[in-house]
Design an enzyme around this catalytic site. Sequence first.
Site, PDB file in Angstrom:
ATOM      1  CB  THR A 104      -0.952   0.000   1.213  1.00  0.00           C
ATOM      2  OG1 THR A 104      -1.762  -1.175   1.153  1.00  0.00           O
ATOM      3  CG2 THR A 104      -1.839   1.233   1.229  1.00  0.00           C
ATOM      4  CB  CYS A 105       3.862   2.114   1.991  1.00  0.00           C
ATOM      5  SG  CYS A 105       3.165   1.587   3.563  1.00  0.00           S
ATOM      6  CB  SER A 106       5.647   0.646  -2.578  1.00  0.00           C
ATOM      7  OG  SER A 106       6.604   0.570  -1.552  1.00  0.00           O
TER       8      SER A 106
END
Length: 187
Positions: free
Chosen positions: A57-59
Amino acid sequence: MMATVGKNVPNVVFKTRVRDESIEGPNPFRWEDKTTADYFAGKRVVLFSLPGAFTPTCSTYQLPNYEKMFGEFQAEGIDAIYCLSVNDAFVMNKWGESQGVKNVGLIPDGSGEFTRKMGMLVKKDNVGFGMRSWRYATVVDDGEIVGWFEEAGFQDDIESDPYEFSAPEYVLAWIQDNKPFAKEKVA
């Protein structure tokens, strides 16, 4: 301290690695201590924190979308956007490089001190991470928290990875609706 609107972000020292052209060899970086004041004093800032560099999700969404929307935040009076994670400076630098980050500053909270003092440190042993940051975003004006966007379900070893309130689209909409940054808690 539990981070809340009206409080200041905690004072800590971050251990960063910065490029130094005077250093020869394959790793031309040196250690540089940065303080909370270096990042927040005299500025209007969006800070978002996430469980870990290189994670899906972060990337895929959070960091890339803040990067893409940087100009829109600037147009609303934001001086800087920072991404903080309980990862060391080496990991954060490599992640920023792999993501092609130019606009978002990456803050390594390697020991989790800032995250702990914000009240956002959670255990993520269920996915092999250890202690990490809960996903949140905040609007900070000269060190004071003026907008707070915490993902629902705050708890240790949560099975899901909530991502809604800390998304750049959500935070930008709040900024646009709350000029000049009314103090409000969201979520």
